[in-house]
Write an enzyme that holds these catalytic residues in place. Structure first.
Site, mmCIF file in Angstrom:
data_model
loop_
_atom_site.group_PDB
_atom_site.id
_atom_site.type_symbol
_atom_site.label_atom_id
_atom_site.label_comp_id
_atom_site.label_asym_id
_atom_site.label_seq_id
_atom_site.Cartn_x
_atom_site.Cartn_y
_atom_site.Cartn_z
ATOM 1 C CG ASP A 67 -94.342 -49.400 30.205
ATOM 2 O OD1 ASP A 67 -93.515 -50.304 29.969
ATOM 3 O OD2 ASP A 67 -95.057 -49.400 31.220
ATOM 4 C CG HIS A 138 -99.524 -48.450 36.814
ATOM 5 N ND1 HIS A 138 -98.739 -47.776 37.730
ATOM 6 C CD2 HIS A 138 -98.759 -49.483 36.394
ATOM 7 C CE1 HIS A 138 -97.572 -48.380 37.836
ATOM 8 N NE2 HIS A 138 -97.553 -49.421 37.051
ATOM 9 C CD GLU A 143 -99.128 -44.012 37.246
ATOM 10 O OE1 GLU A 143 -99.841 -44.913 37.726
ATOM 11 O OE2 GLU A 143 -97.998 -43.749 37.691
HETATM 12 C C1 GLP Z 1 -94.082 -50.711 36.135
HETATM 13 C C2 GLP Z 1 -94.433 -51.046 34.689
HETATM 14 C C3 GLP Z 1 -95.685 -51.854 34.590
HETATM 15 C C4 GLP Z 1 -95.639 -52.998 35.586
HETATM 16 C C5 GLP Z 1 -95.555 -52.466 36.977
HETATM 17 C C6 GLP Z 1 -95.576 -53.532 38.053
HETATM 18 O O1 GLP Z 1 -94.689 -49.571 36.600
HETATM 19 N N1 GLP Z 1 -94.560 -49.886 33.873
HETATM 20 O O2 GLP Z 1 -95.843 -52.320 33.268
HETATM 21 O O3 GLP Z 1 -96.783 -53.813 35.438
HETATM 22 O O4 GLP Z 1 -94.343 -51.749 37.062
HETATM 23 O O5 GLP Z 1 -94.284 -53.978 38.277
HETATM 24 P P1 GLP Z 1 -93.916 -55.249 39.131
HETATM 25 O O6 GLP Z 1 -94.209 -56.414 38.265
HETATM 26 O O7 GLP Z 1 -92.438 -55.094 39.369
HETATM 27 O O8 GLP Z 1 -94.714 -55.198 40.359
#
Ligand code: GLP
Length: 238
Positions: A67, A138, A143
């Site tokens: 993404d 997500h 979402e």
């Molecule tokens: C973002 C990304 C996701 C990721 C999520 C969790 O929203 N788009 O791909 O899994 O954050 O992030 P973290 O690993 O910092 O908790």
């Protein structure tokens, strides 16, 4: 689903890295699906170490990121393109032309998303897809919704996602409100999926993902139907 509990974030990163290393040893021209967020940072450090030791090479690897935020140029420090170069690509021998991160700046969102899907297909599909998970379950930026979005698409971010990601920006106002993300069917088409989650704030999302009903309100729950998903989690975020 295979569920593995790691003893620490370091252990989680090491175990997840081993799955990627095994994939790259078996198939040096693997197509890797990669993720951003804080969860994969330790795993990327492990992969850089394996590369430096000469155990793996990225010279024939092709990568596709999940993404990207809409509106951030690749030079913006919080763009996922910048993150990936900073955390992994600049430290290994991957070829720039083999790196794919969705483009967050475009005039025609649909054309851009279709192009991304076509590129994944032309590369032969994703061999192994890394995922983190959001507090609302997500994956990528898929979402909670009424339907499972299928292909790469543009999405409005939920308030809880904007709040969670504000820690990377100066303030909540600076977090982009839209993103481009691989869809659930893009992710489900990966031959193997590895989801990593650390810390208690992810437990509710994980519990629903693993044991709850399969519903687009819990996007990661779709993985219950994936034939080769491994979830590695640990209780602490360090
Ligand atoms: C973002 C990304 C996701 C990721 C999520 C969790 O929203 N788009 O791909 O899994 O954050 O992030 P973290 O690993 O910092 O908790």
């Amino acid at each position: 689903m295979k569920i593995i509990e790691a003893s620490s974030y370091k252990d989680l990163s090491a175990k997840a890295a081993m799955l990627f290393v095994a994939q790259m040893v078996e198939k040096p021209n693997s197509v890797l699906g990669l993720a951003t967020g804080s969860s994969p940072i330790g795993l990327y450090q492990e992969l850089i170490d394996y590369y430096k030791k000469g155990i793996i090479s990225f010279k024939d690897v092709v990568s596709f990121n999940l993404d990207e935020y809409v509106g951030l140029p690749k030079t913006h420090k919080e763009s996922y393109d910048y993150f990936m170069h900073d955390q992994l690509f600049n430290h290994v021998d991957i070829k720039e032309e083999n790196i794919h991160v969705p483009n967050g700046i475009f005039t025609d969102a649909n054309a851009e998303c279709d192009k991304y899907e076509a590129l994944i297909k032309a590369a032969g599909g994703i061999d192994i897809q890394l995922l983190g998970i959001g507090v609302n379950a997500h994956i990528g930026f898929n979402e909670p919704s009424d339907v499972f979005a299928k292909k790469t698409h543009r999405v409005d971010l939920k308030e809880e996602t904007i709040q969670a990601n504000a820690r990377f920006f100066g303030s909540e106002e600076e977090v982009p409100k839209e993103a481009v993300t691989m869809g659930i069917s893009t992710i489900m088409a990966a031959k193997k999926v590895v989801l990593i989650a650390s810390g208690e704030n992810k437990f509710d999302a994980l519990e629903k993902t693993i044991n709850g009903p399969v519903t687009p309100e819990v996007p990661a729950s779709a993985l219950q139907y994936h034939p080769d998903t491994t979830i590695i989690f640990c209780k602490t975020s360090s």
